[in-house]
Enzyme design. Structure first.
Site, PDB file in Angstrom:
ATOM      1  N   GLN A 132      10.203  11.876  -6.230  1.00 53.95           N
ATOM      2  CA  GLN A 132      10.902  10.598  -6.183  1.00 53.95           C
ATOM      3  C   GLN A 132      12.027  10.625  -5.147  1.00 53.95           C
ATOM      4  OE1 GLN A 132       9.995   7.830  -7.805  1.00 53.95           O
ATOM      5  NE2 GLN A 132      11.567   6.787  -6.622  1.00 53.95           N
ATOM      6  N   SER A 133      12.703  11.745  -4.996  1.00 55.70           N
ATOM      7  CA  SER A 133      13.798  11.823  -4.023  1.00 55.70           C
ATOM      8  C   SER A 133      13.283  11.662  -2.602  1.00 55.70           C
ATOM      9  CB  SER A 133      14.525  13.158  -4.168  1.00 55.70           C
ATOM     10  OG  SER A 133      13.634  14.241  -3.961  1.00 55.70           O
TER      11      SER A 133
END
Length: 637
Positions: free
Chosen positions: A250-251
């Site tokens: 997700q980052s």
């Protein structure tokens, strides 16, 4: 799988091993050259033999010289097999160096900075010397992750280079391997990927103290053989951090596209934070064991590697010399994968090749290496490309007008074309002015462009209203062949196709009968305007009466075709009587209750209950209607 453990190799095998190197064998370090005798000075207790025998008047001057950058540079250069330089030459090297080095210093901090600068200068001069040396070409043999050792007559052992200490020269691998056979050693191994983490502290070599742990009451029983490797501590866990079926954490997605606001994104961000905290807490709990490890193996991406280091209170420093990466591909972080990697690292690779086989293998390997590129001879300078001509404001406006004009003619926009021509026609030079070459247009006039584009209304307007010249020839290609030899329409032309290399006009570019009729119609109405049937290559004139006569002939021909089709189908009769169909029993449909939706087929319902003669008549009517529909379709074309 080899049975030899790298930390417990048999002594008889270890004593027969020799390093095995191919083309990638490093050059042997040449001995330091003898000091050059100086003609102007004499050697002695107050002279420096490294710096070409320079002499000093007193001890203080000699000590200052030994602390100078010039002396340190000569010492390191001589160690690397180079020659000493004079003080003047050293000054020139310092001036050429981008990062200036400090002068002689007496304090420790200044001395450290000076040492770094001297190292940079030595490294720079060494690279220049090696780049000009014929033994160090630009292409080197590819390096492998394994260091190979040979034991006569036909045994070879391969050990990963990452197992050895950092900075060990390849020629010292054998002595390093022998030193690995003593003492107990432990490793720390960590893997993280896709939200999965696996970590372990393992013992890879048993020390003498481990062999004395047997209890005395078990002497009668057979001594249990301890395994060569043992997992002392291990831990695995998983967090939801990866975007399902899309890949990437997700980052990484947030950094590329911005922070997503979905509930799944929030969960993945929480999972990444929780995974980072769990790993760091685990490393903190294992801090004592990690500090005692000989190697620390980490498999992580560039972003995940920050989990293990570069934070306040980290146990593993970024500059730790024990850090290693796995020198082979790994799979998902699990406890079993850590065990596989441990076995891969601690088991020696074994092969059995004779001397002749090794020699043949070396020759084949050398033959497969790319040959060094020949030094290119200085070629003649290429002619400079002509610089683009800078257009004036008036020229830019003129080119924009031509681009708009050609676009309207090509796309058949007659009404905007009329308005544009009323404003700009005279400034462009008239309807018969040749189209400029810088437009990239293959045709010579506006009439040729309109005829080739197939717009009959634009072509008629150019011929009738602006009286465009149809006798201007079409430009020829470079090879002398006429342009646009293709004929996109499937219709036959009224005029014969000119032979190759013959002249062509705007009429020859017309691709449809409608555009050709515009030329013929104008030739019949205005025969005195141009040489229509000669220079313009129009085959014949077309009057209104001729058009009506042609249309009438077409209608008569179509009507005759319809009549013949009807007569042919009227004569068609069934040659054999059709067999009588079995009587169809009608099933009375219930007046109440559920009924089947949709009913029966329309075609079958229409002929149910008819006699054979009536069925034949219905079929003939259907065929007649189908034939009539085909004729109507032909008439519309």
């Amino acid at each position: 799988m080899s049975r030899f453990h790298i930390y417990s190799l048999p002594i008889e095998l270890l004593n027969t091993l020799t390093p095995r190197n191919l083309v990638s064998e490093p050059r042997q370090r040449t001995p330091s050259p003898p000091p050059l005798a100086s003609t102007s000075t004499t050697t002695g207790s107050r002279a420096c033999n490294v710096c070409n025998g320079v002499a000093f008047t007193d001890v203080e001057e000699q000590r200052a010289h030994f602390r100078s950058d010039w002396h340190r540079y000569n010492v390191k250069t001589r160690i690397n097999g180079g020659q000493s330089v004079s003080e003047l030459e050293f000054s020139k090297l310092v001036d050429a160096l981008e990062d200036s080095i400090s002068g002689s210093a007496s304090e420790d901090s200044e001395s450290d900075e000076s040492d770094d600068a001297v190292d940079a200068l030595v490294s720079k001069t060494t690279r220049k010397t090696r780049s000009h040396s014929p033994t160090h070409g630009p292409s080197h043999a590819p390096q492998t992750a394994l260091a190979w050792f040979h034991s006569p007559p036909a045994t070879q052992l391969g050990i990963y280079k990452a197992v050895f200490n950092s900075g060990v020269h390849p020629s010292d691998y054998l002595s390093e391997l022998k030193s690995l056979q003593s003492g107990g050693r432990t490793w720390a191994m960590f893997m993280v990927a896709g939200g999965h983490f696996a970590g372990a502290v393992v013992r890879v070599s048993r020390g003498p103290e481990d062999d004395d742990e047997e209890e005395p009451q078990k002497k009668k029983k057979h001594k249990k053989i301890k395994p060569e490797t043992e997992v002392l501590m291990h831990k695995t866990f998983h967090r939801y951090t990866t975007r399902r079926k899309q890949g990437g954490s997700q980052s990484v997605n947030d950094n590329a596209k911005g922070n997503a606001k979905s509930a799944g994104a929030q969960l993945r961000r929480y999972g990444e934070q929780a995974l980072r905290d769990d790993i760091r807490n685990l490393i903190q709990d294992w801090a004592e064991e990690i500090n005692g490890c000989e190697r620390i193996w980490i498999r992580a991406s560039a972003s995940n590697r920050k989990i293990f280091m570069d934070y306040d209170g980290c146990v593993i420093e970024k500059s730790d010399g024990r850090l290693r990466t796995f020198p082979f591909p790994t799979r998902r972080p699990t406890q079993s994968e850590l065990s596989r990697c441990l076995t891969e690292l601690t088991r020696a690779k074994l092969s059995h090749l004779t001397e002749d086989a090794l020699r043949a293998q070396d020759e084949a390997y050398l033959a497969s290496l790319p040959k060094p590129k020949a030094i290119p001879t200085p070629a003649a300078p290429l002619p400079e490309k002509p610089k683009p001509v800078k257009l004036s404001k008036e020229e830019e406006v003129l080119r924009e007008k031509w681009a708009r004009l050609l676009e309207m003619i090509t796309k058949g926009r007659l009404e905007p074309l009329k308005s544009f021509w009323d404003r700009e026609g005279e400034s462009l030079g008239g309807v018969n002015i040749p189209i400029p070459d810088w437009t990239g247009e293959k045709r010579a006039t506006l009439l040729q462009v309109a005829a080739h584009a197939g717009h009959e209304d634009v072509t008629s307007w150019l011929l009738e209203t602006l009286r465009a010249d149809p006798t201007i020839d079409v430009p020829l290609a470079k090879g002398g062949e006429p342009e646009d030899n293709d004929n996109d329409s499937g219709e036959a032309s009224d005029s014969p196709k000119p032979p190759k290399g013959n002249r062509r006009t705007a009429y020859d570019l017309a691709r449809t009968r409608a555009v050709r009729d515009v030329f013929r119609r104008c030739a019949g109405a205005h025969q005195d305007w141009w040489d229509w049937f000669g220079a313009a290559r129009v085959p014949s004139a077309l009057s209104k009466e001729q058009e009506e006569e042609r249309d009438e002939k077409k209608k008569v021909r179509r009507k005759g075709l319809k009549d013949r089709v009807k007569d042919r189908e009227a004569k068609v009769k069934p040659t054999e009587p059709e067999p009588q169909p079995e009587p169809v029993r009608k099933v009375a449909e219930p007046t109440a209750g559920p009924r089947k939706l949709g009913g029966t087929s329309g075609a079958s319902q229409g002929i149910v209950g008819l006699t054979p003669e009536m069925r034949a008549k219905v079929e003939r009517e259907r065929r007649a209607r189908a034939a009539e529909a085909r004729l109507n379709a032909l008439g519309k074309q």
